[in-house]
Enzyme design. Sequence first.
Site, PDB file in Angstrom:
ATOM      1  CD  GLU A  61      -1.222  -5.494  -2.867  1.00 62.11           C
ATOM      2  OE1 GLU A  61      -1.210  -6.534  -2.487  1.00 62.11           O
ATOM      3  OE2 GLU A  61      -0.094  -5.220  -3.645  1.00 62.11           O
TER       4      GLU A  61
ATOM      5  CD  GLU B  87       5.418  -2.876   1.557  1.00 68.11           C
ATOM      6  OE1 GLU B  87       6.161  -3.493   0.685  1.00 68.11           O
ATOM      7  OE2 GLU B  87       4.301  -3.072   1.446  1.00 68.11           O
TER       8      GLU B  87
ATOM      9  N   GLY C 228       4.647  -3.118  -6.870  1.00 73.48           N
ATOM     10  CA  GLY C 228       4.453  -3.738  -8.059  1.00 73.48           C
ATOM     11  C   GLY C 228       4.589  -2.872  -9.253  1.00 73.48           C
TER      12      GLY C 228
HETATM   13  P1  PGA Z   1       6.212  -5.646  -4.953  1.00 81.11           P
HETATM   14  O1  PGA Z   1       5.261  -5.653  -3.611  1.00 81.11           O
HETATM   15  O2  PGA Z   1       7.775  -6.210  -4.296  1.00 81.11           O
HETATM   16  O3  PGA Z   1       5.652  -6.694  -5.793  1.00 81.11           O
HETATM   17  O4  PGA Z   1       6.357  -4.311  -5.197  1.00 81.11           O
HETATM   18  C1  PGA Z   1       5.871  -5.327  -2.395  1.00 81.11           C
HETATM   19  C2  PGA Z   1       4.379  -5.533  -1.444  1.00 81.11           C
HETATM   20  O5  PGA Z   1       3.502  -5.266  -1.874  1.00 81.11           O
HETATM   21  O6  PGA Z   1       4.911  -5.936  -0.167  1.00 81.11           O
END
Ligand code: PGA
Length: 250
Positions: free
Chosen positions: A95, A169, A175
């Site tokens: 992000e 990730e 998300g």
């Molecule tokens: P999430 O986020 O568990 O909501 O998918 C993980 C993260 O952004 O570290």
Amino acid sequence: MKKIIAFNWKSNPVTVKAAIKLAKTVENAIPQKKYSEVVIAPPFVFLEDVGKAIKKAKLGSQDIFWKNNGPYTGEISWHQEKNLKVKYAIVGHSERRQILGETDGMINKKVLAALKSGLKVILCIGENLTIRKRGKKAVENFIKSQLQKDLKNIENCKLKIENLIIAYEPIWAIGSKHPDTPKDAVEMINFIKKVVSGKYKVESVKTLYGGSVNGKNIKNFLKYKEIGGFLVGGASLKPKEIKNIIQNTK
Ligand code: PGA
């Protein structure tokens, strides 16, 4: 080896009262004995209060700035965080890369500063959907390139390998309610371990999986010993999920 469960609250909750309540929920879910290392990474504004509310859990930050202090408007330095008893720093979350334009060069400075200061780093890497659709080789090339740029010169930090943690990730899984399959995640985790140990002559680097992990699907990932733990976003805000995640991770 102890698994790590890192709860990344992102920009939640809104009040300090709610943050303390959530921190206590986490704290109370951790058994007295034989528990995983549980890390809470609240927004900066709640670091101090959350730090005071926890004992068994460890305090983490969602980012660090590489300078000690000085004219860097809006940034929070590794030194300020250390003074607040932060032990873990999440660095390079997708992000921040995507929304705030953080580059690999910046992330590398953060990794180096954190490691030099003795903070444990959770470096986040992972591919987007376009790369994923191109196939495994494309994902491996991308991951390898991120690792090379983000970990540049870490050999000069007198690296304690237990202070470096990688979180795989895949961006499309974050998300989205659609986690990676445990089998594919483990393949990539093994690839990450291979790249890091080949380049930095270290044994095995602890590697977490992150992306839509919840109290239910975590069991499927736990079948694979290569997965060193989890970075959890959305589910880390829900008391029931918090309990299931902690209780299922031994
Ligand atoms: P999430 O986020 O568990 O909501 O998918 C993980 C993260 O952004 O570290």
